[in-house]
Enzyme design. Structure first.
Site, PDB file in Angstrom:
ATOM      1  N   THR A   1      -0.764   0.572 -10.279  1.00 23.65           N
ATOM      2  CA  THR A   1      -2.061   0.024  -9.877  1.00 23.65           C
ATOM      3  C   THR A   1      -2.848   0.979  -8.998  1.00 23.65           C
ATOM      4  O   THR A   1      -3.988   0.692  -8.644  1.00 23.65           O
ATOM      5  CB  THR A   1      -1.874  -1.345  -9.189  1.00 23.65           C
ATOM      6  OG1 THR A   1      -3.103  -2.065  -9.209  1.00 23.65           O
ATOM      7  CG2 THR A   1      -1.388  -1.161  -7.755  1.00 23.65           C
TER       8      THR A   1
ATOM      9  N   GLU B   1     -11.862   0.500 -10.570  1.00 23.70           N
ATOM     10  CA  GLU B   1     -11.437  -0.457 -11.594  1.00 23.70           C
ATOM     11  C   GLU B   1     -12.274  -0.398 -12.880  1.00 23.70           C
ATOM     12  O   GLU B   1     -11.737  -0.521 -13.988  1.00 23.70           O
ATOM     13  CB  GLU B   1     -11.449  -1.878 -11.020  1.00 23.70           C
ATOM     14  CG  GLU B   1     -10.348  -2.147 -10.027  1.00 23.70           C
ATOM     15  CD  GLU B   1     -10.645  -1.577  -8.645  1.00 23.70           C
ATOM     16  OE1 GLU B   1      -9.706  -1.384  -7.851  1.00 23.70           O
ATOM     17  OE2 GLU B   1     -11.845  -1.307  -8.356  1.00 23.70           O
TER      18      GLU B   1
ATOM     19  N   ARG C   1       0.761   3.791  -3.308  1.00 19.74           N
ATOM     20  CA  ARG C   1       0.081   5.069  -3.061  1.00 19.74           C
ATOM     21  C   ARG C   1       1.074   6.211  -2.849  1.00 19.74           C
ATOM     22  O   ARG C   1       0.974   7.262  -3.490  1.00 19.74           O
ATOM     23  CB  ARG C   1      -0.852   4.963  -1.848  1.00 19.74           C
ATOM     24  CG  ARG C   1      -1.937   3.920  -1.992  1.00 19.74           C
ATOM     25  CD  ARG C   1      -2.939   3.999  -0.861  1.00 19.74           C
ATOM     26  NE  ARG C   1      -3.732   2.775  -0.763  1.00 19.74           N
ATOM     27  CZ  ARG C   1      -5.012   2.721  -0.448  1.00 19.74           C
ATOM     28  NH1 ARG C   1      -5.674   3.834  -0.186  1.00 19.74           N
ATOM     29  NH2 ARG C   1      -5.655   1.575  -0.373  1.00 19.74           N
TER      30      ARG C   1
ATOM     31  N   ASP D   1      -4.998  -9.963  -8.188  1.00 17.75           N
ATOM     32  CA  ASP D   1      -5.262  -9.110  -9.349  1.00 17.75           C
ATOM     33  C   ASP D   1      -4.038  -8.484 -10.011  1.00 17.75           C
ATOM     34  O   ASP D   1      -3.735  -8.733 -11.180  1.00 17.75           O
ATOM     35  CB  ASP D   1      -6.269  -8.024  -8.976  1.00 17.75           C
ATOM     36  CG  ASP D   1      -5.922  -7.298  -7.676  1.00 17.75           C
ATOM     37  OD1 ASP D   1      -4.885  -7.606  -7.048  1.00 17.75           O
ATOM     38  OD2 ASP D   1      -6.708  -6.408  -7.262  1.00 17.75           O
TER      39      ASP D   1
ATOM     40  N   GLU E   1       0.819  -1.208   0.000  1.00 21.37           N
ATOM     41  CA  GLU E   1       0.000   0.000   0.000  1.00 21.37           C
ATOM     42  C   GLU E   1       0.855   1.261   0.000  1.00 21.37           C
ATOM     43  O   GLU E   1       0.539   2.247  -0.673  1.00 21.37           O
ATOM     44  CB  GLU E   1      -0.952   0.004   1.204  1.00 21.37           C
ATOM     45  CG  GLU E   1      -1.962  -1.124   1.226  1.00 21.37           C
ATOM     46  CD  GLU E   1      -3.029  -0.995   0.148  1.00 21.37           C
ATOM     47  OE1 GLU E   1      -3.032   0.014  -0.591  1.00 21.37           O
ATOM     48  OE2 GLU E   1      -3.868  -1.901   0.035  1.00 21.37           O
TER      49      GLU E   1
END
Length: 626
Positions: free
Chosen positions: A612, A525, A223, A359, A219
């Site tokens: 992502t 998404e 980010r 994913d 994360e």
């Protein structure tokens, strides 16, 4: 209604009437004039022969001119079908005697397909572009509203709780929303927000990095590190840059990444630990000892770019070791379990899915390859191709009764049963498939240059089918917003009484939404895939779908005092709200919507890959200069 869309029996009736009239006319003339006696007497003289020939020529002319008018008859019928006049026209043949003698109309010269397209675009483009610009401005206003709520009630916290008007630190306390939102503000040219966010980073982030405790490697990388690197590039390439010097973003990214590297160097294998303690430079495994496959394999875009910028290869080397190692592990037609062990370096369990924890492994295979296509990382493309084949063979199914294409799961591996469960997270896949097919250029250009294989075209078709399914997961609910998870009635699975609430949806009986899965977290998404598919196919339906989703966000999640709220249940009206605005709503969802309505030269897919978390990272070439 055109004649092509009339019911089959109606079109058949036109055709039969026309044939009947031609046949009847011929029979009447033949029976009247061409009996055996008339034939003998008329043919006995030259005058009779001439008259017979004249009659035959006239009859032929009538038949030909009548046949040429059938199309105009159909058009006439289509314009009056359903009216009293239309009924009479159809019953009586819809044609007078004078119509037989009318000359066929002169048709205008035919235009080439390119000229037709050019004329159509010239008639519609200005108005449509103005409309999309207006909608883009609406998205920008939504971002301003979201940011104002965060700035007023949660500045410096990771996330805003918009209903209780306070902030919360759920991601380690590094001000995640500030960094996640920054490049979105830059792309939108919101100078005030850029100054506010940039100034906070310059003043407060260095201390946070040195003093905060535990953070998640994945994360924090996608980010915060990703957001800082993207902000560095965008500010460096903007001569009117607002906020601090670009070097501020790069230095913070480097400082944070030096601590995050402990997750790699502390592990007994090349698989990193999941958590890092920033203030004491340590790292450790999750309580169960495992790392998510997606988390360990979704760090490479960021660390590769950091090595490129700093000239220090250590970030790229450590992160790429993970993918090089995964290449050697056994797989199931390219598919992998969702857990991997840092202690053994092997996959753990049998669960295979493209939702949570699986994913972005598949996403980064193609994106890391695209980032540095000139490098010797062709194995990543090979792994991607194999994985897509496995997805199509093992995970793709169609719903009943209406045949929506979806991607399910194998919770017990390939020898276990198939589950028709599809996370909203899986809706990243249509965009990834489209990107993998054309490598970011438009489909039209790829076709023109003969760059697409049959497999590329097949994958692009699958991308479009899955994008429709993802949109229908929104359209099937009462709010027009998708649930976190959906199931699909399909072969071997059926549930009643768990629909989305929108009884007008064609797919109300295809999609099952269980009570525990009905929440919406403002996820990006689907709009991510709509953005990529619009850029590649240039089909405006993806813009229309995106606008429908945006309007639903505006209607049901906007909080008057500032910010937007997640929802508890998308199937009921009014929906119950959750007191949370995720950082990715500003960092991803609104960014992708803004880009969906923008010109294609804004962050072009041929020059950037999005990490992502939707932070654009430049595609690197040997002659690239920063």
């Amino acid at each position: 209604m055109s004649s092509d869309t009339l019911p089959y029996s109606m079109k058949d009736l036109h055709y039969d009437n026309a044939k009947f009239r031609r046949r009847s006319l011929f029979q009447v003339i033949s029976n009247t004039f061409l009996t055996k006696r008339v034939k003998r007497e008329c043919m006995a003289c030259s005058t009779g022969k001439f008259l017979a020939l004249l009659m035959i020529c006239g009859l032929t002319y009538l038949m030909l001119t009548h046949a040429s008018s059938i199309h105009s008859i159909n058009n006439h019928v289509s314009s009056v079908v359903g009216s009293e006049e239309g009924d009479k026209s159809i019953i009586n043949g819809g044609i007078g005697v004078r119509r037989f003698w009318r000359k066929p109309p002169r048709l205008p010269p035919r235009l080439s397909p390119d000229e037709v397209n050019s004329n159509n675009k010239s008639m519609t483009k200005p108005n449509m572009e103005s409309e999309w610009t207006s909608r883009q401005e609406s998205v920008k206003n939504a971002f301003i509203h979201a940011w104002s709520g965060y700035k007023n009630y949660a500045m410096g916290n990771d996330e805003l709780m918009p209903l209780s008007k306070r902030g919360v630190d759920g991601l380690g306390g590094l001000g995640a929303t500030v960094v996640d939102a920054l490049d979105t503000a830059m792309i939108m040219n919101l100078d005030d927000v850029v100054i506010e966010a940039g100034s906070w980073i310059e003043k407060h982030l260095p201390e946070r990095i040195s003093r905060k405790g535990q953070v998640n490697l994945f994360e924090t990388t996608i980010r915060v590190v990703g957001g800082l690197l993207s902000a560095y590039h965008l500010s460096s390439s903007n001569p009117t840059n607002k906020g601090p010097k670009p070097s501020v973003y790069l230095e913070n990214a480097k400082n944070l990444s030096d601590r995050l590297l402990m997750a790699f160097t502390s592990s007994p294998t090349v698989i990193p630990f999941s958590d890092v303690v920033l203030h004491d430079h340590t790292a450790h495994a999750a309580p169960d000892g495992l790392s998510s496959t997606s988390e360990a394999t979704t760090l490479q875009l960021e660390f590769n770019y950091l090595s490129f910028l700093t000239g220090d290869p250590k970030y790229s080397v450590e992160s790429m070791k993970v993918l090089e190692h995964v290449k050697t592990l056994p797989k199931f037609e390219g598919l992998v379990p969702i857990y991997i062990s840092p202690s053994s370096g092997k996959f753990s369990g049998d669960n295979i899915r493209l939702g949570s924890r699986g994913d972005s492994y598949y996403e980064y295979l193609i994106k890391v390859w695209l980032q540095q296509r000139q490098s010797n990382w062709t194995y990543l493309h090979d792994m991607y191709v194999e994985a897509v084949k496995g997805v199509k063979h093992l995970l793709v199914r169609k719903s009943k009764p209406n045949g929506l294409v979806f991607v399910g799961e194998l919770p017990n591996g390939i020898d276990g049963g198939f589950s028709p469960k599809m996370d909203h997270l899986v809706c990243f896949l249509p965009g990834t498939l489209a990107l993998g097919a054309t490598k970011g250029i438009t489909k039209a250009k790829a076709m023109e240059e003969n760059l697409l294989t049959f497999e590329d075209l097949e994958n692009l078709k699958l991308a479009e089918d899955l994008a429709k399914t993802c949109f229908e997961m929104y359209a099937v609910t009462s709010t027009g917003l998708a649930p976190e998870i959906a199931y699909f009635n399909s072969e071997g699975y059926s549930e009643d009484g768990l629909d989305g609430g929108n009884k007008t949806s064609e797919y109300i009986h295809d999609i099952v939404i269980k009570h525990a899965d009905r929440h919406n977290l403002l996820r990006p998404e689907t709009v991510e895939s709509l953005f990529i598919l619009y850029r590649i196919t240039e089909d405006s339906k993806y813009r229309e779908w995106g606008w429908s989703i945006f309007e639903a966000f505006e209607k049901y999640t906007k909080v008057d005092s500032g910010g937007y709220s997640s929802l508890d249940d998308v199937t009921v009206l009014p929906p119950r709200r959750r007191d949370k605005m995720e950082t990715f709503f500003l960092g991803e969802t609104l960014k992708y919507l803004y880009l969906l309505f923008s010109d294609s030269n804004l962050i072009p897919l041929t020059e950037f890959v999005f990490n992502t978390e939707a932070h654009p990272i430049p595609i690197l070439t040997k002659d690239k200069k920063e």
